[in-house]
Scaffold this active site. Structure first.
Site, mmCIF file in Angstrom:
data_model
loop_
_atom_site.group_PDB
_atom_site.id
_atom_site.type_symbol
_atom_site.label_atom_id
_atom_site.label_comp_id
_atom_site.label_asym_id
_atom_site.label_seq_id
_atom_site.Cartn_x
_atom_site.Cartn_y
_atom_site.Cartn_z
ATOM 1 N N SER A 160 -54.781 -20.505 -5.552
ATOM 2 C CA SER A 160 -55.917 -20.803 -4.665
ATOM 3 C C SER A 160 -55.599 -20.563 -3.195
ATOM 4 O O SER A 160 -56.501 -20.537 -2.367
ATOM 5 C CB SER A 160 -56.372 -22.251 -4.860
ATOM 6 O OG SER A 160 -56.849 -22.444 -6.178
ATOM 7 N N GLU B 118 0.788 -1.231 0.000
ATOM 8 C CA GLU B 118 0.000 0.000 0.000
ATOM 9 C C GLU B 118 0.823 1.286 0.000
ATOM 10 O O GLU B 118 0.418 2.275 -0.604
ATOM 11 C CB GLU B 118 -0.929 0.005 1.239
ATOM 12 C CG GLU B 118 -1.926 -1.131 1.285
ATOM 13 C CD GLU B 118 -3.030 -1.003 0.250
ATOM 14 O OE1 GLU B 118 -3.382 0.139 -0.106
ATOM 15 O OE2 GLU B 118 -3.519 -2.045 -0.220
#
Length: 777
Positions: free
Chosen positions: A466, A90
């Site tokens: 249903s 980094e």
């Protein structure tokens, strides 16, 4: 020569002017942005993440979100090799710069000038601390400049060690792990100071892209990223050549480690996380909340098992789709064979296996853990080849008809034997509520959360078919109909432009003629339901359905509504049925009972309306209690002699419910209840498709409901709905619904509201008061 001097002087002058201008611009920007910047002194009192715990109602751990350790690591506890790895990955000049890497920032500036956007680079660890703690992730000039200014301030207020400590404890590293200690626990089951150089480099590679470089989900890319970092560490003289060679040749050893989960309820856990995120945002991961849910561990385990087994049973009915992969393993060692399974995941205990030998009537397979088992013919005979959802091939006669050496297959332990299996393409959901309170007592949103995180119980909008009819019948019973009302089960003659061209039929394509309302419901006669809604009026029917929580704006304004053409979720349907189960009161589903902070103080306690006579928040009545009881008795007949007779296997007399199947069998449903529990089961494909011509609510969904209820109701007394005052019984003619004459045969007892009890020889009601009997008789 003179011209050269003039040129040099001009260049120096322009450069000086440029520097002055840049400085002036910088000062101007500083004074513009500086007053808006947050106080970096707050970084000295940061509270790091402690777990969000999610518990069942009986205290079992469902999930833990956030760090696995409450105490973050101090800088002194961070291994030096990790600091080196992180710097290599980094910010290699972290300990030398003053918060800004000028070289990297210049590269970002060039990108900004050429493209108008900041695409990459330029961020130091200090700048990432500024961004992670104070800023959004948007890529704008204003945000970037604020990040630079904050970085300068952070460097003035904190030491490099403090900045590094903040960074390593804040960063997200995948699989819900925040900070390097959590990541070490998650990926290796160890503390950060116990990891070797290769493992430290692997974790250091995660901040850039926790998903893309994840050693569990993307081991190949993670290995490439790790080795690149190791190479950087060597080139920066952070490690020796021998350390590099040893680390770069170390295999990937990461696997998922987590706190022992006591109850598998991942869909509920994600619902809790989502709910809390709306109120607390990222703080929910850091404030140490403990959430006590309404989920009952026994019922949840029953729901998990019932849904899984129901979907696996569907698979077996429709045939075997074949192996997932095929490998040539003739020259592979046992270790190499096992390596083929390394990245394969088990879903709902349906685990991957590699076929290593085929006998006449059995398969020998290799499991991920290296063990070998034999799947006998008892676990193979079902595997007819899948052709379509309606057809399978011939039954296998020997094991070689099913699989070959090198096949990657799935196996499942039934508890009695191992059997060949497969991950279902079909999906399902099961949700159970306490109808008296609305508390969610169990919820399974799919076959496997690991396989697919879509929560079908709360997110899948499907037609209920249903299964929706009881609400239409409830409206009828509140508007003059009785269970004995005669309705004509005959073809509909269309005279409504909204339904023009619609030719509804019963599922058996037959018509029964004059039919009592009770029979129409338990035999699920479509034409009866349609005529009932037509008699009520569509607008009136929609208004009534809204009482149960269904959204009026999404209900279709035509007669198909009576057949369940609305789109609802299983949760919405179960909530509607809860009102049928509790005597006619509207309750709202909830799954969080209370929330405690890290000190044990209650910060939230549920106060949803419930069915009670003396409480602070009584649920409102939405249905006449007598109509509610009449409907309950009718829905009991669905189980006693209708489309759900399989449920009689539970040997209880207090249960009522309704099946549901949509056109082309794309959805199968069952919802059922007694006074203390209501549950809805759904089966279907995520992308609606036929389940198969023999798959109905009673065959696909009802068995799931039955198996759940078998456990949920075990050792509990029957809990029927009480008969309310004002309900009477009378003997009627089973054929005509008329009040029976003394000594008459072919009679049955029927329930009525007292004021609707017909005189002997007269119709129970005929048609609702004030309406024509046309289209009913």
């Amino acid at each position: 020569m003179r011209a050269l001097k003039i040129f040099l002087r001009l260049g120096i002058a322009l450069a000086f002017i440029g520097i002055i201008g840049a400085a002036a611009l910088g000062v101007g920007l500083y004074y513009h942005f500086s007053p808006k910047l947050p106080d970096v002194e707050t970084l000295k009192d940061v509270k790091f993440q402690t777990p969000l715990k999610v518990l069942s109602s009986d205290g079992k751990l469902i999930a833990e979100f956030g760090e696995k350790k409450r105490i973050p690591v101090n800088f002194e506890e961070i291994p030096p090799n990790f600091v080196y790895a992180l710097r290599a990955a980094e910010d290699s000049r972290f300990f030398e710069h003053f918060g800004i890497d000028v070289i990297g920032l210049a590269r970002a500036a060039v990108q900004l000038a050429s493209s108008g956007q900041i695409k990459s680079g330029g961020s130091t660890i200090t700048m990432q601390v500024a961004k992670n703690f104070f800023l959004t992730r948007e890529r704008t000039f204003e945000r970037k400049f604020s990040e630079i200014l904050l970085s300068l301030k952070i460097e003035q207020s904190l030491s490099k060690e403090e900045i590094m400590e903040l960074y390593v404890n804040k960063i997200y590293l995948g699989h819900r792990s925040y900070g390097i200690q959590a990541a070490a626990n998650t990926y290796y089951g160890k503390n950060i100071d116990e990891l070797n150089i290769a493992q430290l480099a692997m974790i250091a590679g995660l901040p850039k892209a926790p998903s893309a470089y994840n050693p569990i989900t993307n081991p190949t890319r993670a290995l490439e990223r790790r080795n690149w970092i190791l190479g950087r560490m060597q080139s920066l003289n952070f490690i020796s050549s021998s350390e590099y060679e040893s680390a770069v040749n170390t295999p990937v050893t990461a696997k998922y480690h987590t706190t022992d989960i006591e109850l598998y309820a991942p869909y509920i856990a994600e619902m809790v996380r989502g709910e809390l995120f709306e109120h607390y945002g990222e703080e929910l991961y850091s404030d140490g909340f403990t959430v006590h849910t309404t989920v009952d561990s026994r019922m949840q385990e029953a729901a998990n098992t019932a849904l899984r087994n129901g979907l696996l049973s569907y698979v077996k009915r429709h045939g075997y789709r074949g192996p997932e992969k095929q490998f040539d393993i003739s020259q592979l060692s046992l270790t190499e064979k096992q390596q083929l399974l390394k990245d394969e995941t088990a879903f709902a205990q349906v685990e991957p296996a590699l076929v290593i030998d085929v006998d006449e009537k059995s398969l020998k397979v290799l499991r991920k853990d290296g063990s070998e088992i034999t799947v006998d013919w008892e676990g193979l005979a079902w595997a007819k080849p899948f052709k379509t959802v309606n057809y399978t091939g011939a039954a296998p006669k020997k094991a070689s008809d099913i699989a070959a050496v090198g096949d990657l297959v799935r196996i499942f332990n039934t508890g009695e034997h191992w059997e060949l299996s497969q991950v279902p393409k079909v999906q399902g959901a099961l949700v159970a509520l306490n109808p008296q309170t609305g508390a969610v007592e169990s919820l399974a949103g799919g076959f496997s959360f690991t396989h697919n995180k879509f929560n079908r119980a709360t997110q899948a909008l499907r037609q209920p078919g249903s299964n929706f009819k009881p609400f239409i019948y409830a409206a009828a019973l509140e508007n003059g109909f009785t269970p004995a009302t005669i309705v004509n089960d005959a073809p509909i003659v269309q005279n409504d432009s909204l339904d023009e061209g619609w030719r509804p039929e019963n599922s058996n394509r037959k018509f029964a003629g004059p039919t009592r309302l009770r029979v129409g419901l338990y035999q699920s006669r479509n034409l009866v339901s349609i005529r009932v809604l037509r008699s009520l009026g569509i607008s009136k029917g929609i208004d009534y359905l809204a009482r149960f929580g269904f959204n009026k704006d999404t209900l279709p304004s035509n007669l198909s509504l009576s057949l369940g053409s609305a789109d609802v979720t299983p949760m919405e349907l179960a909530t509607g049925y809860a009102a049928l189960a509790n005597g006619g009161y509207r309750v709202a589903p909830f799954f969080i009972d209370r929330i405690e902070d890290q000190d044990g103080n209650i910060v939230f306690e549920n106060s949803a309306p419930m069915v009670c006579s003396e409480c602070d928040h009584p649920a409102p009545r939405i249905m006449d209690k007598r109509a509610n009881y009449l409907l309950y008795s009718m829905l009991q007949d669905v189980i006693r002699k209708g489309t759900a007779t399989r449920a009689r296997a539970l040997k209880r007399n207090d249960l009522a419910g309704k099946t549901g199947t949509t056109n082309e069998q794309k959805d199968a449903w069952f919802s059922g209840y007694n006074a203390n529990i209501v549950a809805t089961a759904w089966v279907g494909y995520d992308q609606p498709a036929p389940l198969g011509r023999r798959e109905y609510g009673g065959t696909a969904a009802l068995p799931i409901w039955i198996n759940f209820m078998r456990t949920a109701l075990a050792d509990t007394p029957e809990s029927p709905l009480p008969v309310p005052a004002g309900i009477v019984q009378a003997r009627i003619d089973a054929q005509t619904g008329l009040r029976a004459q003394p000594g008459q045969g072919n009679t049955i007892f029927e329930y009525f509201k007292a004021e609707q009890l017909p005189r002997q020889g007269y119709s129970a009601t005929g048609a609702p008061p004030g309406q024509s009997a046309e289209d009913i008789f």
